[in-house]
Design a protein around this motif. Structure first.
Motif, PDB file in Angstrom:
ATOM      1  N   ARG A  45       0.800  -1.225   0.000  1.00  0.00           N
ATOM      2  CA  ARG A  45       0.000   0.000   0.000  1.00  0.00           C
ATOM      3  C   ARG A  45       0.836   1.280   0.000  1.00  0.00           C
ATOM      4  NH1 ARG A  45      -3.584  -0.683   4.386  1.00  0.00           N
ATOM      5  NH2 ARG A  45      -4.623  -2.168   3.038  1.00  0.00           N
ATOM      6  N   PRO A  46       1.878   1.430   0.842  1.00  0.00           N
ATOM      7  CA  PRO A  46       2.681   2.662   0.787  1.00  0.00           C
ATOM      8  C   PRO A  46       3.400   2.857  -0.550  1.00  0.00           C
ATOM      9  CG  PRO A  46       3.102   1.498   2.833  1.00  0.00           C
ATOM     10  CD  PRO A  46       2.267   0.599   1.982  1.00  0.00           C
ATOM     11  N   LEU A  47       3.812   1.773  -1.171  1.00  0.00           N
ATOM     12  CA  LEU A  47       4.464   1.892  -2.478  1.00  0.00           C
ATOM     13  C   LEU A  47       3.490   2.395  -3.537  1.00  0.00           C
ATOM     14  CD1 LEU A  47       6.560  -1.389  -2.456  1.00  0.00           C
ATOM     15  CD2 LEU A  47       7.391   0.933  -2.127  1.00  0.00           C
ATOM     16  N   LEU A  48       2.264   1.909  -3.496  1.00  0.00           N
ATOM     17  CA  LEU A  48       1.258   2.375  -4.447  1.00  0.00           C
ATOM     18  C   LEU A  48       0.906   3.841  -4.218  1.00  0.00           C
ATOM     19  CD1 LEU A  48      -1.127  -0.706  -4.592  1.00  0.00           C
ATOM     20  CD2 LEU A  48       0.481   0.064  -6.326  1.00  0.00           C
ATOM     21  N   ILE A  49       0.787   4.234  -2.956  1.00  0.00           N
ATOM     22  CA  ILE A  49       0.497   5.639  -2.654  1.00  0.00           C
ATOM     23  C   ILE A  49       1.633   6.521  -3.145  1.00  0.00           C
ATOM     24  CG2 ILE A  49       0.205   7.295  -0.764  1.00  0.00           C
ATOM     25  CD1 ILE A  49      -1.305   5.080   0.743  1.00  0.00           C
ATOM     26  N   GLY A  50       2.870   6.093  -2.922  1.00  0.00           N
ATOM     27  CA  GLY A  50       4.021   6.856  -3.398  1.00  0.00           C
ATOM     28  C   GLY A  50       4.066   6.953  -4.907  1.00  0.00           C
ATOM     29  N   ALA A  51       3.725   5.890  -5.595  1.00  0.00           N
ATOM     30  CA  ALA A  51       3.728   5.914  -7.059  1.00  0.00           C
ATOM     31  C   ALA A  51       2.658   6.863  -7.589  1.00  0.00           C
ATOM     32  CB  ALA A  51       3.498   4.501  -7.603  1.00  0.00           C
ATOM     33  N   VAL A  52       1.492   6.862  -6.972  1.00  0.00           N
ATOM     34  CA  VAL A  52       0.425   7.768  -7.409  1.00  0.00           C
ATOM     35  C   VAL A  52       0.819   9.212  -7.153  1.00  0.00           C
ATOM     36  CG1 VAL A  52      -1.955   8.481  -6.928  1.00  0.00           C
ATOM     37  CG2 VAL A  52      -1.413   6.063  -7.213  1.00  0.00           C
ATOM     38  N   LEU A  53       1.385   9.492  -5.976  1.00  0.00           N
ATOM     39  CA  LEU A  53       1.825  10.853  -5.680  1.00  0.00           C
ATOM     40  C   LEU A  53       2.926  11.308  -6.635  1.00  0.00           C
ATOM     41  CD1 LEU A  53       1.818  10.920  -1.784  1.00  0.00           C
ATOM     42  CD2 LEU A  53       0.305  12.140  -3.343  1.00  0.00           C
ATOM     43  N   ALA A  54       3.856  10.421  -6.938  1.00  0.00           N
ATOM     44  CA  ALA A  54       4.921  10.774  -7.872  1.00  0.00           C
ATOM     45  C   ALA A  54       4.363  11.066  -9.256  1.00  0.00           C
ATOM     46  CB  ALA A  54       5.941   9.637  -7.941  1.00  0.00           C
ATOM     47  N   LEU A  55       3.378  10.316  -9.673  1.00  0.00           N
ATOM     48  CA  LEU A  55       2.763  10.549 -10.977  1.00  0.00           C
ATOM     49  C   LEU A  55       2.038  11.887 -11.004  1.00  0.00           C
ATOM     50  CD1 LEU A  55       2.111   9.347 -13.778  1.00  0.00           C
ATOM     51  CD2 LEU A  55       0.032   8.440 -12.759  1.00  0.00           C
ATOM     52  N   ILE A  56       1.306  12.179  -9.937  1.00  0.00           N
ATOM     53  CA  ILE A  56       0.555  13.436  -9.877  1.00  0.00           C
ATOM     54  C   ILE A  56       1.496  14.632  -9.790  1.00  0.00           C
ATOM     55  CG2 ILE A  56      -1.008  14.793  -8.427  1.00  0.00           C
ATOM     56  CD1 ILE A  56      -2.418  12.136  -7.738  1.00  0.00           C
ATOM     57  N   LEU A  57       2.524  14.564  -8.954  1.00  0.00           N
ATOM     58  CA  LEU A  57       3.427  15.698  -8.753  1.00  0.00           C
ATOM     59  C   LEU A  57       4.424  15.871  -9.892  1.00  0.00           C
ATOM     60  CD1 LEU A  57       4.130  15.383  -4.945  1.00  0.00           C
ATOM     61  CD2 LEU A  57       2.607  16.979  -6.106  1.00  0.00           C
ATOM     62  N   ASN A  58       4.686  14.850 -10.634  1.00  0.00           N
ATOM     63  CA  ASN A  58       5.655  14.936 -11.724  1.00  0.00           C
ATOM     64  C   ASN A  58       5.116  15.771 -12.882  1.00  0.00           C
ATOM     65  OD1 ASN A  58       8.033  14.480 -13.119  1.00  0.00           O
ATOM     66  ND2 ASN A  58       7.231  12.629 -14.077  1.00  0.00           N
ATOM     67  N   VAL A  59       3.826  15.773 -13.116  1.00  0.00           N
ATOM     68  CA  VAL A  59       3.255  16.500 -14.240  1.00  0.00           C
ATOM     69  C   VAL A  59       3.442  18.010 -14.085  1.00  0.00           C
ATOM     70  CG1 VAL A  59       1.124  16.988 -15.497  1.00  0.00           C
ATOM     71  CG2 VAL A  59       1.658  14.648 -14.813  1.00  0.00           C
ATOM     72  N   PRO A  60       3.090  18.655 -12.939  1.00  0.00           N
ATOM     73  CA  PRO A  60       3.318  20.100 -12.836  1.00  0.00           C
ATOM     74  C   PRO A  60       4.798  20.470 -12.866  1.00  0.00           C
ATOM     75  CG  PRO A  60       1.788  19.375 -11.146  1.00  0.00           C
ATOM     76  CD  PRO A  60       2.334  18.142 -11.806  1.00  0.00           C
ATOM     77  N   TRP A  61       5.656  19.688 -12.237  1.00  0.00           N
ATOM     78  CA  TRP A  61       7.073  20.019 -12.214  1.00  0.00           C
ATOM     79  C   TRP A  61       7.684  19.861 -13.598  1.00  0.00           C
ATOM     80  CZ3 TRP A  61       8.127  16.970  -7.141  1.00  0.00           C
ATOM     81  CH2 TRP A  61       7.774  17.767  -6.058  1.00  0.00           C
ATOM     82  N   ASP A  62       7.213  18.894 -14.350  1.00  0.00           N
ATOM     83  CA  ASP A  62       7.718  18.703 -15.701  1.00  0.00           C
ATOM     84  C   ASP A  62       7.277  19.855 -16.613  1.00  0.00           C
ATOM     85  OD1 ASP A  62       9.259  17.292 -17.482  1.00  0.00           O
ATOM     86  OD2 ASP A  62       7.575  16.083 -18.216  1.00  0.00           O
ATOM     87  N   PHE A  63       6.073  20.352 -16.412  1.00  0.00           N
ATOM     88  CA  PHE A  63       5.571  21.485 -17.190  1.00  0.00           C
ATOM     89  C   PHE A  63       6.351  22.750 -16.852  1.00  0.00           C
ATOM     90  CE2 PHE A  63       2.656  25.126 -17.589  1.00  0.00           C
ATOM     91  CZ  PHE A  63       2.427  25.055 -18.969  1.00  0.00           C
TER      92      PHE A  63
END
Length: 70
Positions: free
Chosen positions: A47-65
């Protein structure tokens, strides 16, 4: 029935595979409670790994932009 050695070998593999599948199915049904406890424990660990992966996916989009402008 078995004309060649290859047919005999193929049948033997099928028979052993079928027997192993039946034994595993029987043991799985017999110990379903223990299997479910094991799956629950593994889900608790992942569960913590999945939460971390989702957060990384969500936060990576604004920082990449934002990196486009710099």
């Amino acid at each position: 029935m078995f004309d060649t050695d290859e047919k005999r070998r193929t049948f033997s593999r099928w028979a052993v595979g079928t027997f192993a599948a039946c034994v595993l199915l029987y043991l799985g049904i017999r110990h379903i409670h223990d299997l479910l406890l094991c799956l629950e424990y593994l889900a608790h660990l992942v569960r913590p790994l999945l939460i971390g992966a989702v957060l990384a996916l969500i936060l990576n989009v604004p920082w990449d932009f934002g990196s486009v402008f710099f």
